[in-house]
Design a protein around this motif. Structure first.
Motif, mmCIF file in Angstrom:
data_model
loop_
_atom_site.group_PDB
_atom_site.id
_atom_site.type_symbol
_atom_site.label_atom_id
_atom_site.label_comp_id
_atom_site.label_asym_id
_atom_site.label_seq_id
_atom_site.Cartn_x
_atom_site.Cartn_y
_atom_site.Cartn_z
ATOM 1 N N SER A 95 -16.795 45.252 0.921
ATOM 2 C CA SER A 95 -15.802 45.099 0.913
ATOM 3 C C SER A 95 -14.798 46.398 1.399
ATOM 4 N N ASP A 96 -13.524 47.004 0.775
ATOM 5 C CA ASP A 96 -12.808 48.015 1.256
ATOM 6 C C ASP A 96 -13.533 49.368 0.779
ATOM 7 N N LEU A 97 -14.608 49.377 0.098
ATOM 8 C CA LEU A 97 -15.125 50.453 -0.386
ATOM 9 C C LEU A 97 -15.911 51.226 1.076
ATOM 10 N N SER A 146 -13.288 39.891 -3.450
ATOM 11 C CA SER A 146 -13.551 41.175 -3.871
ATOM 12 C C SER A 146 -12.403 41.804 -4.573
ATOM 13 N N HIS A 147 -11.379 41.623 -4.303
ATOM 14 C CA HIS A 147 -9.805 42.017 -4.700
ATOM 15 C C HIS A 147 -8.848 41.037 -4.273
ATOM 16 N N LEU A 148 -7.523 41.443 -4.677
ATOM 17 C CA LEU A 148 -6.478 40.495 -4.336
ATOM 18 C C LEU A 148 -5.594 41.237 -3.110
ATOM 19 N N ASP A 201 -4.845 40.586 2.401
ATOM 20 C CA ASP A 201 -5.948 40.582 3.699
ATOM 21 C C ASP A 201 -7.356 39.986 3.141
ATOM 22 N N HIS A 202 -7.619 39.823 2.114
ATOM 23 C CA HIS A 202 -8.793 39.392 1.512
ATOM 24 C C HIS A 202 -8.747 38.212 0.800
ATOM 25 N N CYS A 203 -7.808 37.462 0.415
ATOM 26 C CA CYS A 203 -7.822 36.114 -0.276
ATOM 27 C C CYS A 203 -6.487 35.109 0.228
ATOM 28 N N GLY A 223 -12.182 52.992 -6.699
ATOM 29 C CA GLY A 223 -11.993 53.714 -5.478
ATOM 30 C C GLY A 223 -10.942 53.172 -4.700
ATOM 31 N N HIS A 224 -11.166 52.196 -3.912
ATOM 32 C CA HIS A 224 -9.945 51.527 -3.080
ATOM 33 C C HIS A 224 -8.869 51.013 -3.972
ATOM 34 N N THR A 225 -9.324 50.238 -4.935
ATOM 35 C CA THR A 225 -8.437 50.020 -6.113
ATOM 36 C C THR A 225 -9.574 50.030 -7.322
HETATM 37 ZN ZN LIG Z 1 -7.783 46.221 0.222
#
Ligand SMILES: [Zn+2]
Length: 301
Positions: free
Chosen positions: A232-234, A107-109, A112-114, A190-192
């Motif tokens: 994701s982080d939204l 979802s983004h980089l 803690d996500h990739c 928003g988050h990024t």
């Molecule tokens: Zn994040």
């Protein structure tokens, strides 16, 4: 083990473990007297955050959304976050080997996500963890990750994605693409600036509609296909579903609010299953709005 059928698709959640996050940072401007009613903090004010990956079996493809924190953290980062590194063993316990994964979507980089996108081989070379997989990530995220702001530079670890982009293994997405039939991405700022939600749509009847048919206040129209979204982080946990409960980490907090409203405009009437990336207890739920307008997460069974 969390598993359910979404029409003709099979969804399951696999965890890379849990890690400590500062409660204040996790809940931004929300006062502790309010968030501590929902989530317990330890004596250092840390709360436990989960690392949930979503596995989708379409019949043709096995797709892994998000790869947790991985096992390549520096000693300094391990001091803050530990390094649970449980994803591969949890997949293995369900009979899933790295070779079985056809597609990986980030979802983004943030690290803690990739994190499990790549591993070091015995010579120290960075190689794909999932040797057959095609990888996908938002293009804008990757551009930003090459020159992040001082504020979140620590969250980007080049070894998680740059070798994949360089070798042509990672495809960069603008947002809006369908990756395989039924699985597409959409940008939620928003988050990024460029984080993408992963929208999964099965075919067949939406079981959540039929279950509730006849109830007052629920449309009996079941014309919407069964849909899930890895948001994701939204909305990282069930404690973040109110539109104003954003994380302190968000780079664009006002856009987080607008993006949540945009998400709910479809997810509520179409009864989407929301997948929570960092909830250690409830990895997915149906979000509904009660009579007072408050968002309520109904656990999926
Ligand atoms: Zn994040």
């Amino acid at each position: 083990m969390h598993r359910l059928a979404l029409g003709d698709l099979e969804l399951s959640v696999f965890s890379d473990g849990t890690y400590p996050l500062d409660g204040g940072a996790f809940f931004g401007v929300i006062p502790k007297v309010m968030w501590s009613k929902k989530v317990a903090a330890d004596e250092r004010n840390y709360v436990a955050a989960g690392l949930n990956s979503l596995l989708i079996r379409t019949g043709k493809h096995t797709v892994l959304v998000e790869t947790g924190m991985g096992n390549k953290l520096s000693d300094r980062m391990k001091k803050f976050y530990g390094q649970p590194a449980k994803l591969l063993e949890n997949l293995s316990a369900a009979g899933i080997a790295p070779e079985d994964i056809d597609i990986v979507i980030n979802s983004h980089l943030h690290f803690d996500h990739c994190g499990w996108n790549t591993v070091r081989d015995k010579n120290g070379k960075i190689v794909p963890t999932f040797p057959r997989a095609k990888y996908y990530a938002p293009e804008g995220e990757w551009q930003y990750a090459r020159k992040p702001s001082e504020r979140d530079a620590i969250s980007y670890i080049s070894a998680n994605y740059d070798p994949l982009v360089e070798s042509g293994r990672m495809t960069l997405l603008k947002g809006g693409e369908e990756i395989v039939p039924g699985i597409s991405v959409k940008t939620f700022r928003g988050h990024t600036a460029c984080m993408q939600g992963i929208i999964v749509q099965g075919s067949g009847e939406n079981p959540h509609f039929s279950q509730r048919q006849g109830e007052v206040g629920h449309p009996s129209d079941s014309s919407f296909p069964p849909t899930a979204c890895y948001i994701s982080d939204l909305m990282p946990t069930t404690a973040h579903i109110d539109v104003t409960w954003g994380m302190g980490f968000d780079l664009y907090p006002l856009d987080t609010i607008e993006s949540k409203k945009e998400y709910y405009a479809r997810a509520l009437p179409e009864k989407w299953l929301t997948v929570f990336t960092h909830d250690p207890r409830v990895p997915w739920a149906y979000i509904e709005q009660d009579e007072s307008g408050k968002m309520v997460a109904k656990e999926a069974v």
